[in-house]
Write an enzyme that holds these catalytic residues in place. Structure first.
Site, PDB file in Angstrom:
ATOM      1  N   GLU A   1     -42.900  92.413  68.532  1.00 51.58           N
ATOM      2  CA  GLU A   1     -43.008  91.003  68.199  1.00 51.58           C
ATOM      3  C   GLU A   1     -43.666  90.245  69.361  1.00 51.58           C
ATOM      4  O   GLU A   1     -43.203  90.301  70.487  1.00 51.58           O
ATOM      5  CB  GLU A   1     -41.587  90.492  67.938  1.00 51.58           C
ATOM      6  CG  GLU A   1     -41.412  89.025  67.985  1.00 51.58           C
ATOM      7  CD  GLU A   1     -39.979  88.645  68.365  1.00 51.58           C
ATOM      8  OE1 GLU A   1     -39.124  89.535  68.565  1.00 51.58           O
ATOM      9  OE2 GLU A   1     -39.737  87.448  68.484  1.00 51.58           O
TER      10      GLU A   1
ATOM     11  N   ASP B   1     -36.729  91.584  69.833  1.00 51.82           N
ATOM     12  CA  ASP B   1     -35.738  91.083  70.780  1.00 51.82           C
ATOM     13  C   ASP B   1     -34.328  91.361  70.281  1.00 51.82           C
ATOM     14  O   ASP B   1     -34.096  91.465  69.080  1.00 51.82           O
ATOM     15  CB  ASP B   1     -35.899  89.567  70.952  1.00 51.82           C
ATOM     16  CG  ASP B   1     -37.086  89.242  71.859  1.00 51.82           C
ATOM     17  OD1 ASP B   1     -37.520  90.135  72.602  1.00 51.82           O
ATOM     18  OD2 ASP B   1     -37.572  88.096  71.788  1.00 51.82           O
TER      19      ASP B   1
ATOM     20  N   ASP C   1     -33.156  85.921  66.401  1.00 50.17           N
ATOM     21  CA  ASP C   1     -34.555  85.775  65.986  1.00 50.17           C
ATOM     22  C   ASP C   1     -35.216  87.136  65.828  1.00 50.17           C
ATOM     23  O   ASP C   1     -35.941  87.391  64.870  1.00 50.17           O
ATOM     24  CB  ASP C   1     -35.339  84.993  67.049  1.00 50.17           C
ATOM     25  CG  ASP C   1     -35.641  83.586  66.566  1.00 50.17           C
ATOM     26  OD1 ASP C   1     -35.070  83.188  65.522  1.00 50.17           O
ATOM     27  OD2 ASP C   1     -36.445  82.907  67.235  1.00 50.17           O
TER      28      ASP C   1
ATOM     29  N   ASP D   1     -31.930  89.428  70.127  1.00 44.40           N
ATOM     30  CA  ASP D   1     -31.209  88.243  69.629  1.00 44.40           C
ATOM     31  C   ASP D   1     -31.398  88.067  68.117  1.00 44.40           C
ATOM     32  O   ASP D   1     -32.017  88.886  67.451  1.00 44.40           O
ATOM     33  CB  ASP D   1     -31.684  87.001  70.388  1.00 44.40           C
ATOM     34  CG  ASP D   1     -33.198  86.841  70.276  1.00 44.40           C
ATOM     35  OD1 ASP D   1     -33.800  87.506  69.393  1.00 44.40           O
ATOM     36  OD2 ASP D   1     -33.770  86.077  71.059  1.00 44.40           O
TER      37      ASP D   1
END
Ligand code: 0RA
Length: 640
Positions: free
Chosen positions: A424, A497, A501, A499
């Site tokens: 990403e 990531d 998101d 997290d």
């Protein structure tokens, strides 16, 4: 139709029951669970026959508390109790003589066929105990059997109102290694029967589970279609389904509805038996549909320019139920679930083509919506073929010039042991590019959020640059043209990531792959990388924590200042881009030290997952978020 003046002598006698007990497999397919349940289907079919021919409207099935005995009752005419010959009643003959059948069968439909249809005597032969009770002409009759043999002659045990047949049986443990009925299997069959026989009311009682269910569908297979469409969460292209009911030479019930689903889903039945492998009735149906639709398109000049419609385009998204009843079904295939009667092709085609064509002409707005759907699938197919052709052209040329510009490919050109990381963002892509093993690890950075493909058509997907780059890099093409042998990498690894998101992006990518490249998942080619969220330095030692829980565990083990150790220093990574390439290599990329999760959809859950994705990837953001978090948890358990 049934002869009103049926008498006992009409029954034709063929054989005794010894062969059934000697070789049960010949009659019921085997003595495992399928064979055991076959006894239920045989008994049930007799009652369904009564209903199908208009003599019964209720069937009651009771699974007794012992789990291994069953009673099936109907409110039909009642098995004849008159004398068949000097010694025996008609009922006794029906239960004790193999292949006993009445002349009354002529003109009546029989549910049974193939392995089925051997009837009441086979069930009796394989039962430790069987009790038949009949209400007829104001009296109640009973006859008991053991292992197929009469315990006593048929006797009148009282008065009765109405008419009907009740059969209780307990399979013989000397024949079946395990006698335990499965309520779920029985319920499914009863439910299907209630759909295929409009208006038939089937009441199931599970005494052990203290459960009573009534199956009844006033609209028959139209109700069934609604249920299938809802279960598959397929959006209909038109509201009004096409229905066809015919009883000319062949009894046929058909309902069809085009949906936006990308596959075709037609369930077929012959004499109430599911034909999962299709057969001649399905071939006839497909031929009829194809011709009807083409005729409609031709007469209305709706043919699209520049693309030819294939039979598959015409049936893309088609959902339906077809049920035929025929006199002598022949089943073939290992599981005997394919119809083989050749005459059914033209018989079904001959009913469906004019019926559907007529309907299309008289429902022109519906018909136009269907044609629009068909043209769209043809265009999508063309587009995906073009994409695939491009991919194969690329892999055919030795230069890799046509691969996406953003792809940092690996130097090793074989898919063996090579890996594609989908990363990403450009900055994370940069770290990954520097940190990777360039001989076998390729990096494809994707920018921003990927299109939510759940509701997007194939054509839309291909317009999306990020996704079409991904498809090109993977090399297998899309949709019907998907070819796993063209896969350019051994592993496809999503690196997002740690997290929420990142989870969201991973989910969108997985949805895309699951929808449009499902074989990558079923073949175990798709993985999630697990980058750390924290770096924990304790003196000279460094630890990496995948999440908060992991961080706590590490801190407990290498606790604060204990035994004179230095205070731990904790760094939370804001994103992969922040990580030094070397750190990314050590924690996430290096096959020797990293952890990967294989993405995997257990077969039996595929349908469920379909629905889950449909429900949760729709508009509801909070549901979607929950889905993301839940599946992130699941993934924890799937370490490889
Ligand atoms: C033979 C002849 C007739 C009915 C039946 C059998 C019959 C069998 C079963 C098995 C379960 N339920 C059933 N109901 C009926 C026709 C008798 C007549 O003409 O009245």
């Amino acid at each position: 139709m049934a002869s009103a003046n049926y008498t006992a002598k009409d029954i034709t006698v063929l054989e005794g029951l010894e062969p059934v007990r000697k070789r049960p497999g010949m009659y019921i397919g085997g003595v495992g669970s399928a064979g055991l349940h076959h006894l239920v289907w045989e008994t049930l079919d007799n009652s369904v026959d009564e209903a199908m021919n208009g003599f019964a409207s209720n069937i009651w099935v009771t699974l007794h508390a012992d789990g291994s005995s069953i009673t099936i009752e109907d409110d039909g005419r009642g098995i004849p109790v008159d004398k068949h010959d000097a010694k025996r009643s008609a009922l006794e003959v029906i239960f004790t003589v193999l292949h006993a059948g009445g002349k009354f069968e002529h003109g009546n439909y029989k549910t049974a066929g193939g392995l089925h249809g051997v009837g009441a005597s086979v069930v009796n032969a394989l039962s430790k105990e069987l009790v038949a009770t009949v209400k007829r002409d104001g009296a109640l009759w009973e006859m008991r059997f053991r292992q197929g043999k009469p315990v006593a002659p048929l006797k009148k045990i009282g008065a009765a109102r109405g008419s009907g047949t009740k059969v209780y049986f307990h399979p013989d443990a000397a024949i079946f290694p395990k006698i335990e009925f499965d309520a779920a299997i029985i319920k499914e069959r009863l439910e299907v029967a209630s759909y295929l026989h409009k208006g038939l009311k089937v009441t199931f009682e599970d005494e052990g589970a203290k459960e009573k269910i009534v199956y009844e569908h006033s609209e028959g297979i139209v109700d069934y279609l609604r249920k299938i469409v809802a279960e598959r969460a397929a959006k209909p292209v038109h509201d009004l389904p096409f229905t066809l009911t015919k009883d000319e030479g062949l009894r046929l019930d058909l309902v069809l509805q085009w949906t936006e689903a990308t596959d075709e889903h037609v369930r077929s039945y012959v004499n109430g038996i599911p034909t999962g492998s299709g057969g001649t009735h399905e071939s006839g149906l497909r031929a009829g549909i194809g011709k009807a639709v083409r005729n409609f398109i031709d007469t209305h000049n709706l043919s699209p320019k520049g693309v030819t419609l294939t039979a598959e385009d015409i049936r893309e998204g088609l959902t339906g139920v077809v049920s035929v009843f025929i006199a002598e079904p022949q089943f073939q295939g290992q599981t005997k679930d394919r119809l083989n009667n050749p005459e059914l092709i033209s018989a079904v085609d001959g009913l469906v083509r004019p019926g559907l064509e007529h309907w299309l002409h008289h429902n022109s707005s519906v018909a136009e919506a269907i044609v629009a759907r068909i043209i769209l699938s043809a265009r999508a197919r063309e587009a995906s073929r073009a994409a695939k052709d491009e991919v194969s052209r690329k892999s055919a040329t030795s230069t890799r010039l046509n691969l996406p510009g953003k792809l940092s490919d690996c130097t090793n050109s074989s898919s063996d042991g090579s890996e594609l990381f989908i990363v990403e963002g450009d900055s994370a892509g940069g770290s990954a590019k520097q940190g990777r093993d360039r001989t076998r690890q390729a990096i494809l950075p994707l920018r921003g959020k990927v299109l939510n493909t759940e509701s997007a058509s194939l054509a839309k997907v291909l317009e999306n640059k990020e996704l079409s780059d991904l498809v090109t890099a993977i090399g297998c093409g899309l949709g019907n043209n998907f070819d796993l042998t063209k896969l350019r990498y051994g592993k496809i690894i999503i690196l997002a990531d740690a997290d929420s998101d990142g989870n969201h992006i991973a989910t969108l990518l997985l949805t895309f792959i699951y929808r449009h490249l499902p074989k990558l998942i079923t073949n175990g080619k798709v993985f999630l990388a697990q980058p750390p969220l924290y770096r924990i330095d304790v003196g000279k030692e460094t630890f990496w924590a995948l999440d908060d829980a992991h961080k706590e565990t590490i801190l407990k083990q290498h606790g604060q200042g204990k035994n004179g150790r230095a205070t731990p220093e904790i760094t939370r990574f804001k994103g992969l881009g922040e990580m030094m390439p070397k750190v990314l290599w050590e924690t996430t990329l290096n096959p020797r030290t990293r952890r990967l999760q294989r993405v995997d959809v257990a077969d039996e859950n595929v349908l469920m997952t379909d629905r889950v994705i449909n429900e949760l990837m729709g508009k509801d953001a909070s549901a979607r978020f929950r889905f993301i978090m839940e599946r992130a948890d699941e993934a924890e358990e799937l370490d490889v």
